[in-house]
Design a protein around this motif. Sequence first.
Motif, PDB file in Angstrom:
ATOM      1  N   GLY A 131     -19.263  27.591  63.068  1.00 46.11           N
ATOM      2  CA  GLY A 131     -18.294  26.663  62.138  1.00 46.11           C
ATOM      3  C   GLY A 131     -19.405  25.284  61.512  1.00 46.11           C
ATOM      4  N   ASP A 132     -20.958  25.584  61.493  1.00 41.23           N
ATOM      5  CA  ASP A 132     -21.271  24.309  61.507  1.00 41.23           C
ATOM      6  C   ASP A 132     -21.467  25.883  59.607  1.00 41.23           C
ATOM      7  N   MET A 133     -21.109  26.042  59.788  1.00 34.07           N
ATOM      8  CA  MET A 133     -21.896  26.666  57.799  1.00 34.07           C
ATOM      9  C   MET A 133     -20.606  26.714  57.478  1.00 34.07           C
ATOM     10  N   LEU A 134     -18.793  27.135  58.087  1.00 31.74           N
ATOM     11  CA  LEU A 134     -18.006  26.380  57.522  1.00 31.74           C
ATOM     12  C   LEU A 134     -18.386  24.374  57.229  1.00 31.74           C
ATOM     13  N   SER A 135     -18.748  24.105  57.491  1.00 28.28           N
ATOM     14  CA  SER A 135     -18.752  22.134  57.328  1.00 28.28           C
ATOM     15  C   SER A 135     -20.132  22.442  56.359  1.00 28.28           C
ATOM     16  N   GLY A 136     -21.044  23.221  56.597  1.00 25.56           N
ATOM     17  CA  GLY A 136     -21.802  22.835  55.225  1.00 25.56           C
ATOM     18  C   GLY A 136     -21.124  23.715  53.871  1.00 25.56           C
ATOM     19  N   LEU A 137     -20.393  24.744  53.789  1.00 28.69           N
ATOM     20  CA  LEU A 137     -19.628  25.023  52.566  1.00 28.69           C
ATOM     21  C   LEU A 137     -19.059  24.104  52.375  1.00 28.69           C
TER      22      LEU A 137
END
Length: 240
Positions: A131-137
Amino acid sequence: MPPAHPVPPVEHAEKPSLRGIAEGARYAWSRPVLLGTYAVDLAAMFFAFPNTIFPFLADELDADWALGLMYSAGAVGSLLLSLTSGWVSRTQRHGLFVVFGATGWGLAMAAAGWASNIWLVLVFLGLAGAGDMLSGLGRSTIWNQTIPDRLRGRLAGIEVLSYSIGPQLGQVRAGAMAGWTGARPAIWSGGLACVAAVGLLTAALPKLVSYDARTDADARRRAAERTGTASAREDVAADL
């Protein structure tokens, strides 16, 4: 042999100054989409970044052997999402990535705090990392699509502040609360608080959710600038 696409020189380079920093801050404050990316990230890290109390969680679960896995589970989740992120290039609603990713981060952290089985905890921590990576993308794509080149460094500085301050304050919050309630309540309550904060920010900054690179004025202006720059580079290359 010269490069195929030489970069044109900067004609009006500005020296670092407080005035320049203030200009970047004013620009970010005047753009609800950009402001939302910073605020959501800061809220997610403040409420749901409990890494400092993982040793106590491992002790509560009688799983001291899993402490290293707990610290790495989020990175594994981020890596798996990155390896399957090709579909991102086919979408334009990157504001939804920021919101859904931060919400998923909070929900997964809450679940990790509730779970009493160490293997479930590791799975939920991995989902939190995804989830954190999705938000970062979503955040990085919005920045690349909307921020003018002349302000890119100044706004990157704002993000560095958010990225560095948020996790540190989050660990202070988690550690202080764990001292009062124990590790698990400190984690799951922080995850739920993260979800609530993201919901409030989404309601306050609706343009973040509705962001679409095809219709957003800043994104379209930036795309036009990139097209013009590419044409200029092709002309320069043709003359060499």
